[in-house]
Write a protein that holds these residues in place. Structure first.
Motif, mmCIF file in Angstrom:
data_model
loop_
_atom_site.group_PDB
_atom_site.id
_atom_site.type_symbol
_atom_site.label_atom_id
_atom_site.label_comp_id
_atom_site.label_asym_id
_atom_site.label_seq_id
_atom_site.Cartn_x
_atom_site.Cartn_y
_atom_site.Cartn_z
ATOM 1 N N GLY A 79 15.795 -37.312 35.048
ATOM 2 C CA GLY A 79 16.462 -36.757 35.004
ATOM 3 C C GLY A 79 16.960 -35.720 33.858
ATOM 4 N N HIS A 80 18.300 -35.622 33.763
ATOM 5 C CA HIS A 80 18.377 -35.374 32.092
ATOM 6 C C HIS A 80 18.166 -35.669 31.018
ATOM 7 N N LEU A 81 17.499 -35.553 29.736
ATOM 8 C CA LEU A 81 17.042 -36.334 28.707
ATOM 9 C C LEU A 81 17.215 -35.289 27.494
ATOM 10 N N PRO A 82 18.083 -35.272 26.683
ATOM 11 C CA PRO A 82 17.756 -34.469 25.356
ATOM 12 C C PRO A 82 16.619 -35.001 24.760
ATOM 13 N N PHE A 83 15.774 -33.269 24.739
ATOM 14 C CA PHE A 83 14.463 -33.361 24.340
ATOM 15 C C PHE A 83 14.963 -33.380 22.432
ATOM 16 N N HIS A 84 14.359 -34.856 21.977
ATOM 17 C CA HIS A 84 14.992 -35.267 20.826
ATOM 18 C C HIS A 84 13.676 -35.186 19.710
ATOM 19 N N VAL A 85 13.150 -35.242 18.437
ATOM 20 C CA VAL A 85 12.193 -35.520 18.222
ATOM 21 C C VAL A 85 12.768 -35.283 16.029
ATOM 22 N N ALA A 86 12.094 -36.541 15.821
ATOM 23 C CA ALA A 86 12.630 -37.355 14.289
ATOM 24 C C ALA A 86 11.626 -36.926 13.566
ATOM 25 N N TRP A 87 11.788 -36.933 12.015
ATOM 26 C CA TRP A 87 10.488 -37.574 11.076
ATOM 27 C C TRP A 87 10.745 -38.631 11.265
ATOM 28 N N THR A 88 9.593 -39.419 12.353
ATOM 29 C CA THR A 88 9.313 -40.894 12.255
ATOM 30 C C THR A 88 8.068 -41.797 11.275
ATOM 31 N N LEU A 89 8.116 -42.600 10.816
ATOM 32 C CA LEU A 89 6.731 -42.801 10.466
ATOM 33 C C LEU A 89 6.754 -44.438 10.803
ATOM 34 N N LEU A 90 5.475 -44.771 12.081
ATOM 35 C CA LEU A 90 5.672 -46.185 12.146
ATOM 36 C C LEU A 90 4.693 -47.238 11.352
ATOM 37 N N MET A 91 5.155 -47.883 10.684
ATOM 38 C CA MET A 91 3.893 -49.416 10.136
ATOM 39 C C MET A 91 4.128 -50.896 10.897
ATOM 40 N N ASP A 92 2.411 -50.875 11.700
ATOM 41 C CA ASP A 92 2.341 -52.482 12.657
ATOM 42 C C ASP A 92 0.933 -51.905 11.884
ATOM 43 N N PRO A 93 0.445 -53.512 12.564
ATOM 44 C CA PRO A 93 -0.726 -53.605 11.880
ATOM 45 C C PRO A 93 -1.798 -52.957 11.716
ATOM 46 N N LEU A 94 -1.413 -51.947 13.526
ATOM 47 C CA LEU A 94 -3.298 -50.427 13.382
ATOM 48 C C LEU A 94 -2.703 -49.467 12.168
ATOM 49 N N ALA A 95 -1.338 -48.995 11.580
ATOM 50 C CA ALA A 95 -1.644 -48.777 10.967
ATOM 51 C C ALA A 95 -1.700 -48.612 10.033
ATOM 52 N N ALA A 96 -1.726 -50.426 9.608
ATOM 53 C CA ALA A 96 -2.521 -50.620 8.457
ATOM 54 C C ALA A 96 -3.377 -49.967 8.025
ATOM 55 N N VAL A 97 -4.241 -50.924 8.839
ATOM 56 C CA VAL A 97 -5.706 -51.061 8.731
ATOM 57 C C VAL A 97 -6.127 -49.396 8.818
ATOM 58 N N MET A 98 -5.607 -48.865 9.600
ATOM 59 C CA MET A 98 -5.878 -47.052 9.440
ATOM 60 C C MET A 98 -5.890 -47.402 7.906
ATOM 61 N N THR A 99 -4.648 -46.874 7.652
ATOM 62 C CA THR A 99 -4.584 -46.279 5.496
ATOM 63 C C THR A 99 -5.156 -47.307 4.788
ATOM 64 N N LEU A 100 -5.464 -48.357 5.164
ATOM 65 C CA LEU A 100 -6.014 -49.085 3.790
ATOM 66 C C LEU A 100 -8.041 -48.488 4.089
#
Lengths: 720, 169, 101
Positions: A79-100
């Motif tokens: 249905g109708h949903l607002p298209f809303h995007v924010a600058w978000t960063l996600l830190m979780d185990p996968l992201a931690a491994v990749m950043t390392l």
């Protein structure tokens, strides 16, 4: 503390800005190198801190930095949903491994490059490190991105930096062409990726990665036919194939070796090309609901691995061997993801980063020592001159071949184990690939370091020193050690990495916390942290992962491991025989099966096929469009011009006939009329007198008839 | 009776001499007949009780103008026949007809007016007897300015005539 | 029928007509001028007849002026005639057509 995660991409970005704005003009080499390496060091420190945090509390942390696209009403399947995007960063185990991986390997390669690129002019030196830092910033943004659009910013950014760095020596035509090829082929992948993002928004109404995973969890698993979820996953895989050089979009990677060796090491071995694997891993929940697409991924990965390995066997350029090797190993990673062993794919990604970077840097030392020589046929006998390089490269080769107990053994073995559980044919392809991998890798070692020295006898090649040697050593140590994080349970290990990564691949738990940057932690955070910890402890027992890990019996596991080791040994022995003891064999083999040899040397003629069809087709289409454009626009313009001329002619005719005609008619009338009038000018006095008489007569007549006229007038008036 | 005879005889003379003037071949003949015509008209003036004008007619017209004409006729020494060349553009026939038409119309008008107006207008006796005195009175009172202007006109005519008739220098 | 001044009007009209005919027909300029004098005389006669008709002498005064004008006109006209004759050596009015267009 978590809110500082935005500093991770910010440090390299700042380094890039400094080097780009000021470095090219004013910094000397030392300052440039210091700025670049220190920014990477800062990021590494932060990455370590973040990883430790995540290890302690395996909670996915979302950091919102601010609005990007304000809410726009949009129509989605919900249905109708607002298209809303924010600058978000996600830190979780996968992201931690990749950043390392990115920051660690990145730092080592930066240090190496400070010595490798020393011969560049000061301005180019600064430009190089500006691009390198920029690349790291974008890559970190990619792996830390909390929604598809932030991820895509990083995605495009690394593509841009890859183009800039491949064509770094822009005076070389081949480098420029290679850069352009890489960008265009990447673009084809990006097209699929963007379509995938749009489809994801249409289906789920949000682009937030965790939101998408949560929404996808409610969709049915599409086993039988291609549904909406399968299409999304397929489009995302197209993007991944472009970035990670899988069939059919791998043709840019061998040409990308035109760039400097540190670039090849960082971008085209360790980090950028792994972005595709990261995408599949990140959207594990999504892919798990589309088994058909996973099958496609596995098949494509396996075929790519085998094809690339077969081409690598006959390559003569040392860097191209490594490039095809990268394509092959990426194929293995996709094979793992395709059979459901996503954590195995990520594990292999990590180990591959270590030994591939090591191999590239070692080859860089060789090339540097031989003053730019890259053809292995002209190398040989360097074992004596480059001992450190020799040792480290042998370690790297052993790792990639899968020799225990080095890193590659554990990761590759895990992949083959999972493949065996799913599909024997895939396992066979993977094993064949491993055989070829071991073979061509030791072929490289043999050709480079063994045999007679074919270089200039006067100039003795010097080994890596200082800034080039230290990263080699670190990488070598890392190659040996990093495998231990994934020792499977069958061997008595804890398979730490799989457990560490598991939370990233499950459906999102409500226990994740959104942390707004700059604001204090929302109330109740501590309780939710405790709750999550408890839940995770439970899950570890139940292992509620997205992909049920195929349990293989202990015996079968041991048997497969032994087989892997045997394959590695066979490859090594084969290479030894072909290139060290009997160096004549390859030449004779090539002569005997010249068709096969030609096929492999020309990489299955794929490049030629692309050129003949797509490239020339595009040019032909462009030419046709140009012709149509020319004809249409020219025709239009000419018609316009002709139309204007016609109108002008009509106007001229109207003017000539109408206006001039009127004027001329007046003159003609006067002229002709005068002829008539002139006849009255007889010059005879008596004629003039006659005229007077006529007037008099007329007057008299009127006077005479006046009463009669009056009478008639009165009659008429009376009648009416 | 006598009046009728006198009138018709006078009319015949006037018109006859007039016709002779118009139709005479020689110019001198024409002048002579003109003189006679003037004299007849003067007689008509006398019959109409305009004695002063009759005398002026004889003096000025017959004595002055006709003499002038005679002088000019004599001065003009014609070598060729004066009316030999005939321009085809002239329409004298039409002129004659129109003149006749005019005459007819005027006559009609006069007859009509005469028949519709009272026979005779009773005229009041004049204040001063004698035609000359009457004319003189009007001339020097009501019509003084035209009188002076006429003298100017005559002066101008004199000057003009002298100018025109002078020999070219 | 008693002779009224109206008869003189008809007489004057006839004299006038004769003068007009003379102007129309004759080609000798001198005869032309003399025809014009005839016409002037006819007018004078007309005026005198009217003077008789109305019982005052205004008509005669008018006729007097006409006589003066006729004299002046004859003088000037003959002067022009002389000048013309000196140039063209002819008295034919048909040859006075320099204004022919």
């Amino acid at each position: 503390m978590t809110a500082l995660v935005w500093l991770l991409p910010a440090f390299p970005a700042a380094g890039a800005a400094l080097n780009g704005v000021f470095g090219i003009r004013w910094f000397n080499r030392t300052v440039t190198a210091a700025v670049a390496c220190l920014s990477m060091l800062a990021s590494l420190a932060l990455a370590i801190v973040a990883a430790v945090n995540v290890a302690r509390v395996p909670l996915a942390r979302t950091v919102v930095l601010g609005d990007w696209i304000p809410a726009i009403p949009a129509v989605t399947s919900n249905g109708h949903l607002p298209f809303h995007v924010a600058w978000t960063l996600l830190m979780d185990p996968l992201a931690a491994v990749m950043t390392l991986v990115v920051t660690g390997i990145g730092l080592l390669i930066h240090v190496y490059a400070t010595a490798y690129m020393r011969e560049e002019s000061r301005g180019s030196y600064a430009r190089f490190f500006c691009y390198m830092n920029l690349f790291c910033a974008f890559m970190l943004l990619l792996v830390l991105g909390g929604n598809f659009l932030v991820l895509f910013v990083g995605w495009e950014g690394v593509g841009l930096c890859s183009y800039l760095l491949i064509g770094f020596w822009y005076q070389k035509t081949s480098a420029v062409d290679a850069g352009r090829k890489a960008f265009i082929v990447n673009r084809i992948g990006d097209w699929g990726f963007v379509l995938g993002i749009m489809a994801a928004f249409l289906a789920f109404g949000t682009l937030d990665l965790q939101g998408v995973a949560a929404a996808a969890g409610h969709w049915p698993i599409e086993r039988a036919q291609f549904g909406g979820l399968s299409i999304i996953c397929l489009l995302l895989f197209v993007g991944a194939a472009g970035k990670s050089a899988q069939i059919p979009l791998y043709v840019w990677l061998p040409d990308a070796m035109e760039g400097p060796t540190p670039v090849s090491a960082l971008i085209h071995a360790a980090t950028m090309v792994t972005a595709g694997v990261y995408i599949v891993a990140r959207n594990a929940v999504l892919f798990s609901h589309a088994p058909l697409v996973l099958a496609i991924i596995a098949i494509v990965g396996a075929l790519t691995a085998l094809m690339a390995a077969s081409i690598a066997v006959v390559q003569t350029d040392i860097k191209r061997v490594l490039a095809y090797s990268t394509i092959s190993q990426l194929g293995l990673m996709f094979l793992a993801a395709g059979v459901g062993a996503v954590s195995a794919a990520v594990f292999h990604l990590v180990t591959h980063a270590f030994f591939k970077a090591l191999l590239f840097l070692g080859s860089g030392v060789v090339i540097h020592a031989l003053a730019g020589e890259q053809d292995m046929r002209r190398m040989g006998g360097l074992k004596r001159y480059l001992p450190l390089t020799f040792v480290t490269m042998v370690i790297g080769a052993l790792a990639i071949a899968g020799a225990p107990p080095l890193a590659g053994f554990f990761s590759k073995d895990e992949i083959l184990l999972q493949a065996f559980g799913r599909n024997r044919a895939l396992w066979a392809l993977g094993s064949l690939t491993s055989l070829l991998t071991a073979f061509y890798m030791f072929r490289l070692i043999a050709l480079t370091f063994y045999g007679p020295y074919k270089g200039d006898a006067a100039r003795e090649p010097h080994d890596a020193r200082g800034a080039m040697a230290v990263p080699l050593m670190f990488l070598a140590i890392g190659t040996i050690v990093v495998g231990f994080i994934g020792i499977p349970r069958t061997l008595g290990g804890a398979n730490a990495i799989e457990h560490f990564l598991a939370p990233s691949f499950t459906e999102t738990r409500p226990a994740s916390v959104a942390i707004i940057a700059g604001q204090p932690d929302p109330p109740g955070t501590a309780e939710r942290v405790a709750e999550a910890r408890a839940e995770l402890a439970r899950d570890r027992a139940a292992h509620r992962a997205a992909f049920p890990v195929t349990e293989v019996t202990q015996e079968r596991a041991w048997a497969l491991m032994l087989l892997s080791a045997l394959i590695a040994a066979t490859g090594l022995a084969g290479a030894w025989r072909f290139y060290v003891t009997h160096p004549d064999v390859p030449r004779r083999a090539a002569e005997r099966s010249s068709a096969l040899h030609a096929l492999l040397v020309n990489d299955y003629y794929v490049d030629d096929l692309y050129h003949a069809t797509i490239v020339r087709g595009t040019f032909a289409a462009a030419r046709e469009f140009w012709r149509v454009d020319l004809r249409v626009i020219d025709a239009f313009v000419n018609a316009w011009g002709i139309g204007t001329r016609v109108l002008a002619w009509i106007s001229h005719i109207v003017d000539k006939l109408g206006v001039d005609g009127a004027v001329n008619a007046t003159g003609w009338t006067a002229g002709e009329g005068s002829f008539l009038v002139r006849r009255g000018q007889t010059g005879l006095v008596q004629n003039y007198a006659l005229l007077i008489l006529v007037g008099v007569c007329a007057f008299l007549t009127l006077y005479m008839l006046a009463p009669g006229l009056e009478l008639m007038r009165d009659l008429f008036a009376a009648r009416q | 009776m006598l009046e009728a005879v006198a009138f018709y005889g006078l009319a015949a003379l006037i018109l006859g001499f007039g016709l002779m003037v118009v139709t005479a071949r020689s110019a001198v003949h024409s002048v002579v007949f003109l003189v006679l015509n003037f004299l007849a008209v003067a007689v008509a003036y006398v019959v109409l009780a305009a004695e002063f004008l009759a005398v002026i007619q004889v003096l000025v017209y017959a004595g002055g103008i006709v003499v002038l004409y005679l002088f000019v006729v004599m001065l003009v020494n014609q070598k060729r026949a004066p009316e030999a060349h005939h321009d085809p553009h002239r329409k004298s026939g039409l002129g004659v007809m129109l003149a006749a038409a005019v005459l007819a119309e005027v006559t009609a008008i006069v007859v009509y007016t005469a028949s519709s107006s009272p026979a005779s207008v009773p005229t009041p006796p004049p204040a001063i007897a004698g035609n000359t005195e009457q004319v003189g009175l009007l001339l020097y009172t009501d019509y003084l300015i035209p009188f002076e202007v006429a003298s100017m006109l005559l002066l101008a005519a004199m000057v003009g005539a002298i100018l025109f008739a002078r020999k070219a220098q | 029928m008693p002779i009224t001044p109206y008869h003189y009007l008809v007489l004057a009209a006839a004299l006038f007509t004769i003068g007009v005919i003379g102007v129309m027909v004759r080609r000798n300029i001198i005869i032309l001028f003399m025809s014009i004098e005839l016409m002037l005389n006819a007018v004078n006669l007309n005026l005198v007849a009217f003077s008789r008709l109305y019982g005052h002498v205004v008509g005669q005064v008018f006729a007097l002026f006409i006589v003066a004008v006729a004299a002046a006109e004859a003088a000037v006209g003959l002067g022009i005639l002389l000048a013309f004759y000196r140039n063209k050596e002819t008295l034919n009015v048909d040859e006075v057509n320099l204004l022919r267009g």
